[in-house]
Design a protein around this motif. Sequence first.
Motif, mmCIF file in Angstrom:
data_model
loop_
_atom_site.group_PDB
_atom_site.id
_atom_site.type_symbol
_atom_site.label_atom_id
_atom_site.label_comp_id
_atom_site.label_asym_id
_atom_site.label_seq_id
_atom_site.Cartn_x
_atom_site.Cartn_y
_atom_site.Cartn_z
ATOM 1 N N ASP A 116 35.221 17.432 -17.363
ATOM 2 C CA ASP A 116 34.583 16.166 -17.715
ATOM 3 C C ASP A 116 34.794 15.211 -16.548
ATOM 4 O O ASP A 116 35.804 14.515 -16.465
ATOM 5 C CB ASP A 116 35.183 15.600 -19.004
ATOM 6 N N ARG A 117 33.837 15.195 -15.635
ATOM 7 C CA ARG A 117 33.988 14.390 -14.420
ATOM 8 C C ARG A 117 34.008 12.896 -14.727
ATOM 9 O O ARG A 117 34.543 12.111 -13.938
ATOM 10 C CB ARG A 117 32.852 14.704 -13.440
ATOM 11 N N ARG A 118 33.412 12.495 -15.829
ATOM 12 C CA ARG A 118 33.442 11.077 -16.199
ATOM 13 C C ARG A 118 34.891 10.626 -16.405
ATOM 14 O O ARG A 118 35.321 9.603 -15.867
ATOM 15 C CB ARG A 118 32.634 10.842 -17.474
ATOM 16 N N TYR A 139 26.901 11.371 -15.231
ATOM 17 C CA TYR A 139 26.981 12.764 -14.761
ATOM 18 C C TYR A 139 26.587 13.702 -15.884
ATOM 19 O O TYR A 139 27.074 13.581 -17.010
ATOM 20 C CB TYR A 139 28.399 13.087 -14.289
ATOM 21 N N ASP A 140 25.706 14.635 -15.583
ATOM 22 C CA ASP A 140 25.299 15.665 -16.537
ATOM 23 C C ASP A 140 25.324 17.010 -15.823
ATOM 24 O O ASP A 140 24.418 17.319 -15.043
ATOM 25 C CB ASP A 140 23.897 15.383 -17.083
ATOM 26 N N ASN A 192 25.244 18.428 -9.262
ATOM 27 C CA ASN A 192 25.538 18.072 -7.876
ATOM 28 C C ASN A 192 25.320 16.601 -7.546
ATOM 29 O O ASN A 192 25.316 16.223 -6.381
ATOM 30 C CB ASN A 192 24.697 18.943 -6.938
ATOM 31 N N ARG A 193 25.132 15.779 -8.571
ATOM 32 C CA ARG A 193 25.004 14.344 -8.323
ATOM 33 C C ARG A 193 25.776 13.564 -9.385
ATOM 34 O O ARG A 193 25.669 13.840 -10.583
ATOM 35 C CB ARG A 193 23.539 13.896 -8.333
ATOM 36 N N ILE A 194 26.556 12.594 -8.913
ATOM 37 C CA ILE A 194 27.326 11.723 -9.788
ATOM 38 C C ILE A 194 27.108 10.288 -9.339
ATOM 39 O O ILE A 194 27.204 9.973 -8.148
ATOM 40 C CB ILE A 194 28.835 12.043 -9.747
#
Length: 326
Positions: A167-169, A190-191, A197-199
């Motif tokens: 969970d990058r969030r 972010y999905d 590859n994009r945040i």
Amino acid sequence: MVYYFIILIIALILESSSCSVAALNLSSSTINKKFTSLPISRREVTKSCILSPASLLLGTTMIHPIPAKADSLATKLSKRDPAALKNSVFNIPPSAQVYPSFMRGDWEVSLSFAGYIFPSKTIPKDKIMSNVNIPGFQKCSIASVADIGKEQIKYRMKISKETGLEDRRITLESSIDSHLGYKAIQDVLYDPIVNPNRISIDFVPNRTRNANRIELFCNARESELVRNPNTAGDNYGSSSSSLSIFVNSEYTRQVTFGLSQEFGIARQVVGNYAHFWTWREQPGGDLLTGNLLTAVYLDPQDALFFNEPSKPVAVYSHEIIANRMD
């Protein structure tokens, strides 16, 4: 974007044809331990604490090189050579990172600054340190390590037990807030299914001097799971006492938008870097140890780019200890 790739192609051709650059001798390199917290002093070399090159590039938790296939990520990291951490270009868009079973869950991660090195043999250190746009020299110029010189911070990392996706969030918001020491992040977009590859990171307006918004673009990922050579087990995975080491990397292009001195025009800074993580499973399953290397590269727009087009001009090291929360 086309111009960017044309410059990279020319630079890589020139680099591959050059034979005048001496091989990097790590045993004679000076490794520095600590940055001060002042922005202007962040670029100055500190002489108070010195680490060995092996400690910087492998981390004190790594006792022996990892046995792995030639040219694998684990082999690359075990070379103890910053020149092996070259930038990655011209890649097919990578898929999202899937983590192994022993890393899945909710973790409290302690990140401790361990040292840094300026490994370039073609660019003098004073020229590197005078370049304020080198990632790491200003706060928020490396999103996930927003204050490189901070001695220790703690943040939350959550990896899905079902999918193995991080969970990058949670990770980015927790890490940036902890590094800066206040509530800095308003939202993380972010999905990993739609675009891994994009945040996009939105900051609380006008609270953080160097950043109002950050866009992260991942150019490449690598990962590898190997057996820890210091634990028992006849065959990989055959014994409960056989512990694993997971290594993974992520090459990132970061665009940071902030306030500028010109009214109505946002300040925009581009940085290129790669993270190299080593995660070591520990007995009991509730503890991870390891280290993070962050290799920094010059942007093609930089005046010194053709002097060092693919090798890092700076490498930062952090030690990792993660305790399970669930």
